[in-house]
Design a protein around this motif. Sequence first.
Motif, PDB file in Angstrom:
ATOM      1  N   SER A 146     -44.554  25.371 -26.499  1.00 31.66           N
ATOM      2  CA  SER A 146     -44.512  23.969 -26.933  1.00 31.66           C
ATOM      3  C   SER A 146     -43.413  23.745 -27.968  1.00 31.66           C
ATOM      4  O   SER A 146     -42.807  22.670 -28.030  1.00 31.66           O
ATOM      5  CB  SER A 146     -45.865  23.541 -27.501  1.00 31.66           C
ATOM      6  N   TYR A 147     -43.141  24.753 -28.781  1.00 28.56           N
ATOM      7  CA  TYR A 147     -42.068  24.645 -29.772  1.00 28.56           C
ATOM      8  C   TYR A 147     -40.709  24.593 -29.083  1.00 28.56           C
ATOM      9  O   TYR A 147     -39.846  23.781 -29.445  1.00 28.56           O
ATOM     10  CB  TYR A 147     -42.136  25.840 -30.728  1.00 28.56           C
ATOM     11  N   LEU A 148     -40.510  25.462 -28.100  1.00 29.56           N
ATOM     12  CA  LEU A 148     -39.259  25.448 -27.356  1.00 29.56           C
ATOM     13  C   LEU A 148     -39.052  24.104 -26.659  1.00 29.56           C
ATOM     14  O   LEU A 148     -37.926  23.579 -26.614  1.00 29.56           O
ATOM     15  CB  LEU A 148     -39.252  26.582 -26.332  1.00 29.56           C
ATOM     16  N   GLU A 149     -40.139  23.544 -26.140  1.00 28.58           N
ATOM     17  CA  GLU A 149     -40.050  22.224 -25.500  1.00 28.58           C
ATOM     18  C   GLU A 149     -39.678  21.151 -26.508  1.00 28.58           C
ATOM     19  O   GLU A 149     -38.898  20.235 -26.205  1.00 28.58           O
ATOM     20  CB  GLU A 149     -41.381  21.889 -24.830  1.00 28.58           C
ATOM     21  N   GLU A 150     -40.204  21.268 -27.713  1.00 28.53           N
ATOM     22  CA  GLU A 150     -39.880  20.298 -28.770  1.00 28.53           C
ATOM     23  C   GLU A 150     -38.396  20.378 -29.127  1.00 28.53           C
ATOM     24  O   GLU A 150     -37.727  19.348 -29.279  1.00 28.53           O
ATOM     25  CB  GLU A 150     -40.741  20.585 -29.999  1.00 28.53           C
ATOM     26  N   LEU A 151     -37.862  21.584 -29.242  1.00 29.21           N
ATOM     27  CA  LEU A 151     -36.442  21.743 -29.538  1.00 29.21           C
ATOM     28  C   LEU A 151     -35.573  21.222 -28.393  1.00 29.21           C
ATOM     29  O   LEU A 151     -34.486  20.675 -28.630  1.00 29.21           O
ATOM     30  CB  LEU A 151     -36.112  23.212 -29.792  1.00 29.21           C
ATOM     31  N   SER A 152     -36.033  21.399 -27.164  1.00 28.96           N
ATOM     32  CA  SER A 152     -35.237  20.979 -26.005  1.00 28.96           C
ATOM     33  C   SER A 152     -35.062  19.467 -25.961  1.00 28.96           C
ATOM     34  O   SER A 152     -34.114  18.970 -25.356  1.00 28.96           O
ATOM     35  CB  SER A 152     -35.875  21.477 -24.702  1.00 28.96           C
ATOM     36  N   ARG A 153     -35.996  18.749 -26.611  1.00 29.76           N
ATOM     37  CA  ARG A 153     -35.887  17.289 -26.639  1.00 29.76           C
ATOM     38  C   ARG A 153     -34.935  16.804 -27.720  1.00 29.76           C
ATOM     39  O   ARG A 153     -34.603  15.615 -27.776  1.00 29.76           O
ATOM     40  CB  ARG A 153     -37.277  16.664 -26.832  1.00 29.76           C
ATOM     41  N   LYS A 161     -31.401  28.761 -24.937  1.00 26.83           N
ATOM     42  CA  LYS A 161     -31.595  29.852 -23.981  1.00 26.83           C
ATOM     43  C   LYS A 161     -31.858  31.174 -24.711  1.00 26.83           C
ATOM     44  O   LYS A 161     -32.742  31.948 -24.330  1.00 26.83           O
ATOM     45  CB  LYS A 161     -30.362  29.977 -23.083  1.00 26.83           C
ATOM     46  N   ARG A 162     -31.095  31.404 -25.779  1.00 28.54           N
ATOM     47  CA  ARG A 162     -31.293  32.637 -26.548  1.00 28.54           C
ATOM     48  C   ARG A 162     -32.666  32.652 -27.211  1.00 28.54           C
ATOM     49  O   ARG A 162     -33.343  33.682 -27.245  1.00 28.54           O
ATOM     50  CB  ARG A 162     -30.207  32.782 -27.602  1.00 28.54           C
ATOM     51  N   LEU A 163     -33.077  31.516 -27.736  1.00 35.88           N
ATOM     52  CA  LEU A 163     -34.385  31.434 -28.375  1.00 35.88           C
ATOM     53  C   LEU A 163     -35.505  31.705 -27.380  1.00 35.88           C
ATOM     54  O   LEU A 163     -36.511  32.340 -27.705  1.00 35.88           O
ATOM     55  CB  LEU A 163     -34.581  30.061 -29.019  1.00 35.88           C
ATOM     56  N   ALA A 164     -35.337  31.220 -26.175  1.00 35.55           N
ATOM     57  CA  ALA A 164     -36.360  31.393 -25.143  1.00 35.55           C
ATOM     58  C   ALA A 164     -36.401  32.812 -24.594  1.00 35.55           C
ATOM     59  O   ALA A 164     -37.478  33.327 -24.257  1.00 35.55           O
ATOM     60  CB  ALA A 164     -36.127  30.403 -24.007  1.00 35.55           C
ATOM     61  N   GLU A 165     -35.246  33.472 -24.518  1.00 34.79           N
ATOM     62  CA  GLU A 165     -35.174  34.750 -23.820  1.00 34.79           C
ATOM     63  C   GLU A 165     -34.930  35.956 -24.730  1.00 34.79           C
ATOM     64  O   GLU A 165     -35.196  37.088 -24.325  1.00 34.79           O
ATOM     65  CB  GLU A 165     -34.060  34.687 -22.766  1.00 34.79           C
ATOM     66  N   GLU A 166     -34.416  35.725 -25.942  1.00 37.67           N
ATOM     67  CA  GLU A 166     -33.997  36.849 -26.782  1.00 37.67           C
ATOM     68  C   GLU A 166     -34.459  36.679 -28.226  1.00 37.67           C
ATOM     69  O   GLU A 166     -33.717  36.980 -29.163  1.00 37.67           O
ATOM     70  CB  GLU A 166     -32.467  36.990 -26.739  1.00 37.67           C
ATOM     71  N   TRP A 167     -35.691  36.196 -28.415  1.00 41.45           N
ATOM     72  CA  TRP A 167     -36.166  35.947 -29.772  1.00 41.45           C
ATOM     73  C   TRP A 167     -36.162  37.211 -30.624  1.00 41.45           C
ATOM     74  O   TRP A 167     -35.826  37.174 -31.807  1.00 41.45           O
ATOM     75  CB  TRP A 167     -37.574  35.344 -29.741  1.00 41.45           C
ATOM     76  N   GLN A 168     -36.483  38.359 -30.040  1.00 45.57           N
ATOM     77  CA  GLN A 168     -36.600  39.589 -30.821  1.00 45.57           C
ATOM     78  C   GLN A 168     -35.237  40.203 -31.178  1.00 45.57           C
ATOM     79  O   GLN A 168     -35.169  41.090 -32.030  1.00 45.57           O
ATOM     80  CB  GLN A 168     -37.432  40.604 -30.044  1.00 45.57           C
ATOM     81  N   ASP A 169     -34.182  39.737 -30.572  1.00 43.90           N
ATOM     82  CA  ASP A 169     -32.839  40.255 -30.868  1.00 43.90           C
ATOM     83  C   ASP A 169     -32.384  39.722 -32.230  1.00 43.90           C
ATOM     84  O   ASP A 169     -32.317  38.503 -32.424  1.00 43.90           O
ATOM     85  CB  ASP A 169     -31.869  39.805 -29.775  1.00 43.90           C
ATOM     86  N   PRO A 170     -32.053  40.588 -33.197  1.00 45.71           N
ATOM     87  CA  PRO A 170     -31.596  40.116 -34.509  1.00 45.71           C
ATOM     88  C   PRO A 170     -30.409  39.157 -34.428  1.00 45.71           C
ATOM     89  O   PRO A 170     -30.250  38.280 -35.285  1.00 45.71           O
ATOM     90  CB  PRO A 170     -31.209  41.409 -35.236  1.00 45.71           C
ATOM     91  N   ALA A 171     -29.586  39.302 -33.397  1.00 50.94           N
ATOM     92  CA  ALA A 171     -28.433  38.418 -33.248  1.00 50.94           C
ATOM     93  C   ALA A 171     -28.852  36.972 -33.009  1.00 50.94           C
ATOM     94  O   ALA A 171     -28.106  36.041 -33.329  1.00 50.94           O
ATOM     95  CB  ALA A 171     -27.539  38.904 -32.107  1.00 50.94           C
ATOM     96  N   THR A 172     -30.049  36.778 -32.460  1.00 52.87           N
ATOM     97  CA  THR A 172     -30.538  35.421 -32.230  1.00 52.87           C
ATOM     98  C   THR A 172     -30.764  34.712 -33.550  1.00 52.87           C
ATOM     99  O   THR A 172     -30.410  33.534 -33.723  1.00 52.87           O
ATOM    100  CB  THR A 172     -31.841  35.450 -31.405  1.00 52.87           C
ATOM    101  N   LEU A 173     -31.333  35.423 -34.509  1.00 53.02           N
ATOM    102  CA  LEU A 173     -31.564  34.814 -35.823  1.00 53.02           C
ATOM    103  C   LEU A 173     -30.236  34.541 -36.526  1.00 53.02           C
ATOM    104  O   LEU A 173     -30.094  33.546 -37.254  1.00 53.02           O
ATOM    105  CB  LEU A 173     -32.447  35.726 -36.676  1.00 53.02           C
TER     106      LEU A 173
END
Length: 345
Positions: free
Chosen positions: A191-198, A207-219
């Motif tokens: 639901s958070y990802l959907e909120e950001l998508s709007r 896309k990175r947030l949805a698929e690579e949250w655990q990757d430090p590079a995402t942060l």
Amino acid sequence: MTPGIPDNWTLCASSFNWTPEVTAARRSALDIVTGIVAERVVDTIELEPGLLWRSFPDPKDAEVDELRESVAANGGRISIMGGSLDDFTSPTNRRTTQERLDFLVPQIRAAHRVGATGIRLPIGQAGAELLGLVQPVLHDLDLVLYEEIQGQQNPHNPAIAPALDCIAGLADDHVRVLVDISMLMPALPMSYLEELSRADVPTELLKRLAEEWQDPATLDAVTVLLRSGKVPQQIHTLFMNLLIRFGRSDASDLENIFPLIGAFHLKFWDLDDADGRVSQPLHDLGSLLGRNGFAGTLTSEWGGHEWLQDDPTDMTRRHLALAASALAEGALGGATLQGDDRPRT
């Protein structure tokens, strides 16, 4: 007979879950909190007194007594009470140690008066000197002070380690750690990802947030966008969750500090369990607790009302059922369980 969680694990619900109802003020805060037990959601409640008592942070006896008596009359009890330590009287004037003590002690006494077994503060905020001063009060009232670790905080973080070392050095069962499992997020809430998508957030970052949250590079990418000033103003507070409230740790990171832990917040944001993003951390936690002989409280705490409009009572009931099942499954090493509508409390 379907196995459940161990008898010395107590499932609770936080009054924080009902924040939207409290702020809407269609019922009194007292009626809302009493309703948690009257409506048979759980028997044991964690209190957020800043939402409940007008006299907080120096709670008046009459307000405290009214809540204790109302909850008890409906068969309920209080587990932990949230505390506050306002260190500054103005932007430039920090309270002295004595003033900090005087600010905190009335809350400790109110926690005892309302029937709580503990009071909660953020990790490290009290500091060694103040902890030493409140220890005699905690012992006199047989109350536990919990310091909470959550979100992006991690036991291996140099900023957190001194506070944990301090608690370990005290070797006092009246000063413990409370872990919020917002630390243990394998993926972001749907639901958070959907909120950001709007909002006008770059597609590549989404896309990175949805698929690579655990990757430090995402942060790192989140920080770059925030510093650029390009985060839409309407989601600025929501976006900050990525840097503060959403963690990337694993349950195994808690092994070394487990002897210090006395309670958990079972933080959840929504109940969309795609890829096990809600149930897997609970399962992993159950395994950790079972291996280490945990005894204490596990409190459902809903943070998603920041962007969702769902009914708090329904969300909490459903989350507690899911949590009871996943925790027990983890503790029993993978047995398949079916949770009751109302977990044992």
